[in-house]
Design a protein around this motif. Structure first.
Motif, PDB file in Angstrom:
ATOM      1  N   GLY B 455      33.537  39.211  42.597  1.00 17.14           N
ATOM      2  CA  GLY B 455      33.845  38.298  41.503  1.00 17.14           C
ATOM      3  C   GLY B 455      33.188  38.833  40.246  1.00 17.14           C
ATOM      4  O   GLY B 455      32.052  39.307  40.288  1.00 17.14           O
ATOM      5  N   ILE B 456      33.904  38.783  39.137  1.00 13.58           N
ATOM      6  CA  ILE B 456      33.365  39.321  37.886  1.00 13.58           C
ATOM      7  C   ILE B 456      33.391  38.208  36.849  1.00 13.58           C
ATOM      8  O   ILE B 456      34.461  37.727  36.476  1.00 13.58           O
ATOM      9  CB  ILE B 456      34.173  40.550  37.436  1.00 13.58           C
ATOM     10  CG1 ILE B 456      34.023  41.622  38.521  1.00 13.58           C
ATOM     11  CG2 ILE B 456      33.674  41.061  36.093  1.00 13.58           C
ATOM     12  CD1 ILE B 456      35.083  42.663  38.482  1.00 13.58           C
ATOM     13  N   PHE B 457      32.212  37.796  36.433  1.00 18.84           N
ATOM     14  CA  PHE B 457      32.099  36.580  35.627  1.00 18.84           C
ATOM     15  C   PHE B 457      31.324  36.818  34.340  1.00 18.84           C
ATOM     16  O   PHE B 457      30.184  37.286  34.374  1.00 18.84           O
ATOM     17  CB  PHE B 457      31.314  35.510  36.403  1.00 18.84           C
ATOM     18  CG  PHE B 457      31.840  35.203  37.772  1.00 18.84           C
ATOM     19  CD1 PHE B 457      33.202  35.243  38.053  1.00 18.84           C
ATOM     20  CD2 PHE B 457      30.958  34.845  38.797  1.00 18.84           C
ATOM     21  CE1 PHE B 457      33.683  34.932  39.327  1.00 18.84           C
ATOM     22  CE2 PHE B 457      31.426  34.537  40.067  1.00 18.84           C
ATOM     23  CZ  PHE B 457      32.786  34.591  40.342  1.00 18.84           C
ATOM     24  N   MET B 465      30.852  38.225  25.813  1.00 20.82           N
ATOM     25  CA  MET B 465      30.722  38.430  27.271  1.00 20.82           C
ATOM     26  C   MET B 465      32.072  38.588  27.978  1.00 20.82           C
ATOM     27  O   MET B 465      32.200  39.454  28.855  1.00 20.82           O
ATOM     28  CB  MET B 465      29.923  37.282  27.900  1.00 20.82           C
ATOM     29  CG  MET B 465      28.477  37.241  27.425  1.00 20.82           C
ATOM     30  SD  MET B 465      27.595  35.852  28.183  1.00 20.82           S
ATOM     31  CE  MET B 465      26.357  35.549  26.932  1.00 20.82           C
ATOM     32  N   PRO B 466      33.073  37.762  27.636  1.00 25.39           N
ATOM     33  CA  PRO B 466      34.360  37.932  28.321  1.00 25.39           C
ATOM     34  C   PRO B 466      34.927  39.344  28.156  1.00 25.39           C
ATOM     35  O   PRO B 466      35.470  39.909  29.097  1.00 25.39           O
ATOM     36  CB  PRO B 466      35.260  36.889  27.653  1.00 25.39           C
ATOM     37  CG  PRO B 466      34.325  35.834  27.173  1.00 25.39           C
ATOM     38  CD  PRO B 466      33.092  36.582  26.746  1.00 25.39           C
ATOM     39  N   GLU B 467      34.766  39.916  26.976  1.00 22.46           N
ATOM     40  CA  GLU B 467      35.338  41.253  26.746  1.00 22.46           C
ATOM     41  C   GLU B 467      34.671  42.284  27.656  1.00 22.46           C
ATOM     42  O   GLU B 467      35.342  43.134  28.244  1.00 22.46           O
ATOM     43  CB  GLU B 467      35.165  41.664  25.273  1.00 22.46           C
ATOM     44  CG  GLU B 467      36.030  40.889  24.283  1.00 22.46           C
ATOM     45  CD  GLU B 467      35.552  39.456  24.017  1.00 22.46           C
ATOM     46  OE1 GLU B 467      34.427  39.110  24.444  1.00 22.46           O
ATOM     47  OE2 GLU B 467      36.307  38.682  23.402  1.00 22.46           O
ATOM     48  N   GLU B 483      38.225  39.663  41.390  1.00 22.12           N
ATOM     49  CA  GLU B 483      38.723  38.520  40.653  1.00 22.12           C
ATOM     50  C   GLU B 483      37.868  38.306  39.416  1.00 22.12           C
ATOM     51  O   GLU B 483      36.639  38.340  39.480  1.00 22.12           O
ATOM     52  CB  GLU B 483      38.664  37.287  41.560  1.00 22.12           C
ATOM     53  CG  GLU B 483      39.603  36.198  41.101  1.00 22.12           C
ATOM     54  CD  GLU B 483      39.742  35.094  42.128  1.00 22.12           C
ATOM     55  OE1 GLU B 483      40.173  35.376  43.262  1.00 22.12           O
ATOM     56  OE2 GLU B 483      39.405  33.952  41.782  1.00 22.12           O
ATOM     57  N   TYR B 484      38.533  38.085  38.312  1.00 22.56           N
ATOM     58  CA  TYR B 484      37.862  37.769  37.054  1.00 22.56           C
ATOM     59  C   TYR B 484      37.970  36.272  36.859  1.00 22.56           C
ATOM     60  O   TYR B 484      39.040  35.695  37.033  1.00 22.56           O
ATOM     61  CB  TYR B 484      38.571  38.519  35.926  1.00 22.56           C
ATOM     62  CG  TYR B 484      38.094  38.133  34.546  1.00 22.56           C
ATOM     63  CD1 TYR B 484      36.946  38.699  34.018  1.00 22.56           C
ATOM     64  CD2 TYR B 484      38.805  37.213  33.782  1.00 22.56           C
ATOM     65  CE1 TYR B 484      36.508  38.343  32.753  1.00 22.56           C
ATOM     66  CE2 TYR B 484      38.377  36.853  32.518  1.00 22.56           C
ATOM     67  CZ  TYR B 484      37.227  37.421  32.003  1.00 22.56           C
ATOM     68  OH  TYR B 484      36.790  37.069  30.749  1.00 22.56           O
ATOM     69  N   ASP B 485      36.851  35.615  36.570  1.00 19.85           N
ATOM     70  CA  ASP B 485      36.916  34.162  36.394  1.00 19.85           C
ATOM     71  C   ASP B 485      35.936  33.763  35.304  1.00 19.85           C
ATOM     72  O   ASP B 485      34.768  34.165  35.307  1.00 19.85           O
ATOM     73  CB  ASP B 485      36.571  33.459  37.714  1.00 19.85           C
ATOM     74  CG  ASP B 485      36.922  31.972  37.686  1.00 19.85           C
ATOM     75  OD1 ASP B 485      37.365  31.469  36.625  1.00 19.85           O
ATOM     76  OD2 ASP B 485      36.750  31.318  38.724  1.00 19.85           O
TER      77      ASP B 485
END
Lengths: 545, 545
Positions: B455-457, B465-467, B483-485
């Motif tokens: 998982g990549i958060f 951070m999202p970028e 999975e990106y969440d």
């Protein structure tokens, strides 16, 4: 690379490839066997041999990777959300009532009154083109427009007619007006009419065909001990409905938001009246389908997106662009559920240079979810929270927001056949090489899809060469499907690898033992070069991807 | 790693795991849904949801890799020869006459005379153990040996009996001697008898069951337009026969020599009278079967080899050795084709601490090939050239050599269920964690088989951070299913990943932006450590393999 040994693989137009040769090569090299061959086969069923299974798996994995594991980047730059699924072949039979398949999934079918054979009514004319009796009757005709009534009556009295068209002879005795039907058939063939127009002349015997009647294509069975109506079930004719059945489950249990997709690969069954063209139209086949659930206002945009995406995918298999095209469906050929549909078509060898269906990208609207909602009584609507927030920010009224933010999504469906993709790669790769000394054919698959990526051969089975070759095989086999072979002359081993489409062979010879180099032999050009044995893995990684 | 946050995942015995909780978690987290749920389901059919499909694919690929792409090393140090196959589900029906399935593939079945339900006769006693009416009647019994005739007669007059055992009440009126059958049932349950002994008392209503009769387990259908005997076909009840049908094709077209194997994975169908225990016994399921063709004199050796090889394979899935064992079949339970058979068994939660079937390794002798030879009239013998040469070198006589070098191979068959393997991994991984603050359950899959590997958060959806997280996701997703969440608190995201069995999560936070480190959070211990973002791929490669 020594230039003098480099050959160019001839580029052969699909229309010049022989299906008979392709089918024979597929059998001889373990790609596709007729199912139950020792029992005389079974019409419409095929088994995938050792190499066919590997080829099919390669295509399957490529589709799954590009759909589920690494979905495409969407128009806004973010990756699309697509999840996988593997639903049952047998479902509650009400599924197929809702989907329209019980009432509407029919083919027009006709029987010959003379020879009793069953035929797809819309396939008759194309079959008449290769019917020996049509050729015979047109050969007796004075002009090139095809036989007229008189010519046919004369032909019917000949010994030749008794032999090639016994049904025609009998039918004319029973019903003299059949002559006009036969003339119509002969003249349409002479004029090259390849349409699906029904002509009531039997391609097998020239007899008279019955009026077409609807025949449901679903295989039926019974689940449970009693074979009654209550226990009747169907083998799915498409994987798509398994996705619609689970749409609500996916929304409720996965963190997906509209737009999102659900993809699955699996077997489907259609009780085709006339299975034909090898694995193109078989009764048991494998599909790759994805249902893309989106807001109705965005469906047209996504239809365009998926149309282009799917064409790119087919090109990524190494298919020549010249052999691929789009064909929009006319309004009158749209399926009952479909608002728009476009086919990706391929120039198969058996279509005589014309294009034939490969994949359909359909705009199914909200047909399926609405039908399942009505038949199951279970709400299939989607609450679009993001839309709600957006409308709130835009200052829309509560009622407007309430009405707009709950809806049944529209669906764009790219639906293709995995087994049909196998056929296309086989046809595309198939290259007769009459001028090569070794192999009569080369299967020039794009390396990534070749069943075997590398052949590893000791030149001879002595002097320590097998040990070195086997070590290389052990090092490589975890990463690439490869084959170790020590028997026969090196030329025959290369020839076999050409015929099964192996892009690279590595041969260990006397020099290897002293300077650690091996011969790399390339399939399409038959060229050879030497590289260090320690670089073989890097070579494959670079050239296969 | 900060020691203070490290938890130990409790080790829970299978007998203490609740199937109801496992089934509920599977539904809630997208592993397994009941098929056609919106139509009230369909008994014996299940759909694999997004995560179930990934888990199943991981097991499938592991089996295929260890069988077909990298077969085991044989006793002589050379890799075994095994090729893959993918044969049709529907075959010529004579296949199933030859294999013995038309005549002999039957289950004993019984009907309740009162409630009309159909039951597997050999499952009745185990169902009686959880029948409410048996509990009720034994509760009214003075001792602990189970109710006797008098107790049952008294019970039958009560209001409670009318409610929980209406069939018992009616049956006794119709046939007073039914009381003895019911007493037998009650006493066997009290004694803990878990055998397959038939007891003619209905687990549902206490009514009287008919004598068991044979019921063929094959699903029937028809291929072609006419539903008559001539067109009758069967859905395969095992994938094995598709391999036997193609044995000759494989010998003729692939470069294999005895001993060699043919492996395939695919769906099979059995019209079970009482499908049960979730996906353990369903009507549609997926098999992984390999037929190993060898010289009759070597069959016993290969039987031992495959027995050990298969047990090693199951252990490689991360299953605790304590939950696996062998069980040799007694002579009287061997199938009609089998000379020897051993089961690999697993301690399922629903067997109450006992072991249940997982895989069968059978010595099928030459039964199948001989049957197909007789029924098809096609020679299925193998000419063993290597044996011929060896005997010539040994100076054997021409006649001796001729007789010995042509034979029908024996077959050792490791046959397991892919869908059953999914069940075992789910049961094995399922761990209630009442003491954790976040997740109520952890699925502690061996990382290699987890549906999602990472998982990549971004810690929060702002400050860049999202970028950074999305870039990491793009870098990783080609190599690992991840999975990106970005939604919900980080604790809830970890909890969800625990419940779906994701071994590692990588969180991008404020520090990442300054020092390029990310938090690695491990599933089983909930421990956290920081590593450089550039090392994430290497970390996964090392820990997942």
């Amino acid at each position: 690379m020594s230039e003098d040994t480099v050959m160019q693989l001839p580029k052969v137009d699909p229309s010049e490839k022989s299906m008979d040769e392709i089918v024979a090569l597929c059998k001889r090299r373990g790609f596709v066997y007729p199912a139950s061959e020792i029992y005389g086969g079974i019409n419409g069923f095929w088994d995938y041999g050792p190499l066919g299974a590997l080829l099919k798996n390669n295509i399957r994995d490529h589709w799954w990777k590009r759909m589920v594991e690494c979905p495409p980047i969407g128009p806004d730059g973010d990756p699309l959300q697509i999840v996988g699924l593997d639903s049952s072949i047998i479902q509650n039979p009400r599924t197929w009532e809702a989907s329209g398949h019980v009432a509407g999934f029919n083919d027009p079918m006709s029987t010959c009154k003379q020879c009793k054979k069953l035929l797809r009514a819309d396939h008759v004319l194309s079959m008449l083109h290769s019917a020996p009796w049509v050729t015979a009757v047109n050969e007796t005709s004075p002009g090139t427009d095809g036989a007229d009534n008189d010519t046919i009556s004369a032909f019917a009295g000949s010994n030749r007619a008794r032999k090639v068209a016994p049904g025609l002879v009998d039918a004319l005795k029973e019903n003299p007006s059949h002559v006009a039907i036969v003339a119509n058939a002969a003249q349409r063939v002479a004029a090259g009419d390849q349409s699906e127009t029904f002509v009531a002349a039997c391609p097998h015997c020239g007899g008279e065909l019955t009026e077409p009647r609807a025949f449901n294509l679903m295989f039926e069975s019974h689940a449970g001990a009693i074979k009654d109506e209550a226990n009747k079930v169907y083998l799915r004719p498409e994987t798509a409905q398994g996705i619609f059945l689970n749409y609500k489950n996916v929304v409720d249990t996965m963190r997906v938001k509209v737009p999102f997709g659900v993809a699955q690969i699996g077997k489907a069954f259609r009780n085709e009246v006339t299975p034909r063209n090898f694995i193109f139209r078989s009764r048991e086949f494998e599909q790759m389908e994805m249902e893309w659930f989106c807001h109705p206002d965005e469906a047209a945009k996504w239809y365009e997106f998926w149309k282009n995406e799917r064409m790119d995918w087919w090109k990524s298999l190494g298919i020549d662009e010249a052999n691929l095209r789009f064909r929009d469906h006319d309004d009158d050929e749209l399926a009952h559920y479909s608002k728009m549909c476009v086919d990706v078509e391929y120039r198969y060898p058996f279509t005589g240079g014309n294009f034939g269906e490969l994949e359909g990208i359909a705009h199914r609207g909200c047909f399926d979810l609405t039908q399942h909602q009505e038949h199951s009584g279970k709400d299939q609507s989607y609450f679009d929270q993001e839309l709600q927030v957006r409308m709130q920010n835009e200052g829309k009224s509560k009622e407007e927001i309430k009405e707009a933010s709950r809806y049944i999504p529209n669906v764009i469906e790219p639906a293709s056949g995995l087994t049909r993709a196998v056929l296309v790669l086989l046809c595309e790769a198939f290259t007769p090489t009459p001028d090569r000394s070794g192999s009569k054919y080369v299967l020039s698959f794009k390396p990534k899809f070749a069943p075997i990526k590398a052949g590893i051969f000791p030149l001879v089975a002595k002097d320590g060469m097998p040990e070195v070759a086997q070590k290389l095989y052990y090092d490589l086999r975890e990463k690439f499907t490869c084959e170790y072979d020590v028997k026969q002359s090196i030329g025959r081993r290369y020839a076999r690898m050409d015929e099964i489409g192996t892009p690279y062979c590595f041969t260990i010879d006397g020099d290897t033992l002293t300077d650690q180099t091996v011969t790399v032999r390339e399939r399409d050009t038959a060229s050879q070069q030497r590289i260090n044995i320690s670089q073989v893995e890097a070579f494959l990684r670079e050239n296969i991807g």
